[in-house]
Design an enzyme around this catalytic site. Structure first.
Site, short mmCIF file in Angstrom:
data_model
loop_
_atom_site.label_atom_id
_atom_site.label_comp_id
_atom_site.label_asym_id
_atom_site.label_seq_id
_atom_site.Cartn_x
_atom_site.Cartn_y
_atom_site.Cartn_z
N GLY A 109 0.83 -1.20 0.00
CA GLY A 109 0.00 0.00 0.00
C GLY A 109 0.86 1.25 0.00
O GLY A 109 0.52 2.25 -0.64
N SER A 110 1.98 1.18 0.71
CA SER A 110 2.85 2.36 0.81
C SER A 110 3.43 2.74 -0.55
O SER A 110 3.38 3.92 -0.95
CB SER A 110 4.00 2.09 1.78
N TYR A 136 -3.82 6.97 7.72
CA TYR A 136 -2.55 6.24 7.54
C TYR A 136 -2.47 5.83 6.07
O TYR A 136 -3.28 5.03 5.60
CB TYR A 136 -2.54 5.00 8.44
N ASP A 231 -7.96 5.73 -1.44
CA ASP A 231 -7.05 4.76 -0.82
C ASP A 231 -7.91 3.61 -0.28
O ASP A 231 -8.45 3.69 0.82
CB ASP A 231 -6.25 5.43 0.30
N GLU A 232 -8.01 2.55 -1.09
CA GLU A 232 -8.80 1.39 -0.68
C GLU A 232 -7.88 0.22 -0.34
O GLU A 232 -8.24 -0.95 -0.52
CB GLU A 232 -9.81 1.02 -1.77
N VAL A 233 -6.68 0.56 0.12
CA VAL A 233 -5.69 -0.48 0.43
C VAL A 233 -6.25 -1.46 1.46
O VAL A 233 -6.12 -2.67 1.32
CB VAL A 233 -4.38 0.18 0.93
N LYS A 234 -6.91 -0.93 2.50
CA LYS A 234 -7.41 -1.86 3.52
C LYS A 234 -8.85 -2.28 3.27
O LYS A 234 -9.19 -3.43 3.49
CB LYS A 234 -7.27 -1.25 4.92
N THR A 288 12.55 -3.06 -8.84
CA THR A 288 12.95 -4.18 -9.70
C THR A 288 11.89 -5.27 -9.82
O THR A 288 11.59 -5.74 -10.92
CB THR A 288 14.25 -4.82 -9.14
#
Ligand SMILES: Cc1ncc(COP(=O)(O)O)c(C=O)c1O
Length: 430
Positions: A109-110, A136, A231-234, A288
């Site tokens: 997510g970061s 966050y 931000d739908e990371v969680k 990479t």
């Protein structure tokens, strides 16, 4: 304390630890984790929402095994690969609409939030960012700079506008926040590149915004040429009971960021956005092993299981069931002041007194006791007082009842003074 936990203390760096109790695991199956002393824990966290299909899902095991055995290289940087291309095509198909979009694949997510913010700044030629206090967005220098969570030290970005996230459970409507922001944007036109929005503010306390607030915010941003980044990371990808969490809030972002559950436990994230933004430069946001075939194959397996097993519906139904059980607990325990969330993204707030003072010490002792009783649940929140429930989307009805029963026992023990005051000493949480 177990031998494994003690060895981890001496070998692994504290810099990456966020510990709530002495958990030491050696394996897992479905919604359960196996500890080094042979216990099975019911996992209501799923490693902070990452293990979307549960532990050791057969579809993930076979997809990853096949991708490791016959790998299409290890990177998407200098080669088209089949898994990364098919995954990108699937992600585009999951977000229908007229827009011509492209997909960027990352590890976390970061890195995805950082890439989205940098791409938005580049595309607009502006530096400013609107973000919420309590939010966050990651733990890299670039994402810390636009986050508002109390756990993150470090410098904030020049031009960052932080606004409060209104809480529907406190009857906040957010009108004053929008009015203030509107005045500020009128005073400094053409300065803000993007607005970062979590449809439910997860680490800030699983805070659900009042209906209509986020759609009004998105509309305000559009009027000022500001890109809206969800931000739908969680909480994304079926967790809230819909494929994408923003649909319940009535807005469509320009850029959608996914992570955690997309990889089902493997490192994988995605940014999906307009071609004009995402193709604006080459060699601009790359690492990479981005788009590596193993993680891409995992992502494909996750999306296939989600669609085939209708995990959106399952999350909605199971979430309703769990929320009802938690609401029954609330009627028996005055320390529970709010049960909130959508689908299997749920929060249980513990607070004291009419002004809802965060019961941080009690929350720390409660999760410690729940772990002793066989349940894994952590807490979040700007007051460190909200249990966060993000179990595997495959959680069964019986497991949901079992989890609520264990939590009920832990709350009984807390109320009866059966949890030692210093039980959680040494587990700082956040
Ligand atoms: C909403 C949100 N965005 C971004 C992140 C960062 O994700 P990661 O820890 O995978 O880098 C998190 C992590 O908790 C999150 O909850």
């Amino acid at each position: 304390m177990s031998d494994l936990y003690d060895r981890d203390r001496r070998a692994n760096a504290g810099l990456q630890k966020l510990r709530f109790f002495p958990q030491a695991v050696v394996g897992g199956k479905g919604s359960r984790l196996r500890t080094d002393d042979g216990r099975w824990l019911l996992d209501l966290s799923a490693s902070w929402g990452a293990v979307s299909l549960g532990h050791g899902h057969p579809a993930l095991v076979s997809a990853v095994t096949a991708a490791v055995a016959d790998p299409a290289g290890a990177s998407v940087l200098s080669s088209a690969t089949s898994p990364a291309t098919v995954l990108a095509e699937r992600l585009l198909a999951l977000w229908p609409g007229a827009a011509d979009r492209r997909v960027w694949l990352g590890h976390s997510g970061s890195d995805a939030m950082e890439a989205a913010v940098r791409a938005a700044r580049r595309a607009t030629g502006r530096q400013g960012i609107i973000a919420f206090s309590g939010a966050y967005h990651g733990c890299t220098t670039g994402t810390i700079a636009v986050s508002g969570h109390q756990s993150l030290g470090g410098d904030r970005a020049a031009g960052l506008i932080q606004i409060p996230f209104p809480d529907a459970s406190r009857d906040e409507d957010g009108a004053a926040i929008l009015a203030d922001l509107s005045r500020r944007l009128d005073a400094t036109p053409d300065s803000v590149a993007a607005c970062l929005i979590e449809p439910i503010q997860a680490d800030g306390g699983m805070v659900v915004p009042p209906a209509g607030f986020l759609s009004a915010l998105a509309a305000l941003c559009r009027r000022h040429g500001i890109l809206v980044i969800a931000d739908e990371v969680k909480v994304g990808l079926c967790r809230t009971g819909a494929t994408h969490a923003h649909t319940a809030e009535g807005f469509t972002p320009d850029i959608l960021v996914l992570g955690k559950g997309l990889g089902g436990g493997l490192p994988l994230s995605a940014v999906i956005g307009p071609a004009a933004v995402m193709d604006g430069a080459t060699a601009f946001a790359m690492q990479t092993l981005h788009g590596n075939p193993v993680c891409a194959a995992a992502g494909l397996a996750v999306l296939e299981v989600m669609a085939h097993d209708r995990l959106d519906r399952q999350a909605a139904e199971r979430g309703d069931q769990l929320k009802a059980a938690l609401s029954r607990l609330k009627t028996r325990h005055p320390i529970i002041t709010s049960v909130r969330g959508r689908g299997l993204a749920l929060g249980v707030e513990l607070a004291l007194g009419p002004d809802r003072r965060p019961a941080a010490a009690e929350t720390a002792r409660l999760v410690w006791r729940a772990h002793e009783l066989g349940l894994v649940v952590y807490y979040v929140g700007t007051g460190s007082n909200v249990l966060e429930l993000t179990p595997p989307l495959t959680l069964s009805g019986a497991e949901a009842e079992e989890a609520a029963a264990i939590l009920g026992q832990a709350f009984n023990d807390l109320a009866a003074g059966r949890i030692p005051d210093d039980a959680a000493a040494g587990f700082a949480g956040w």
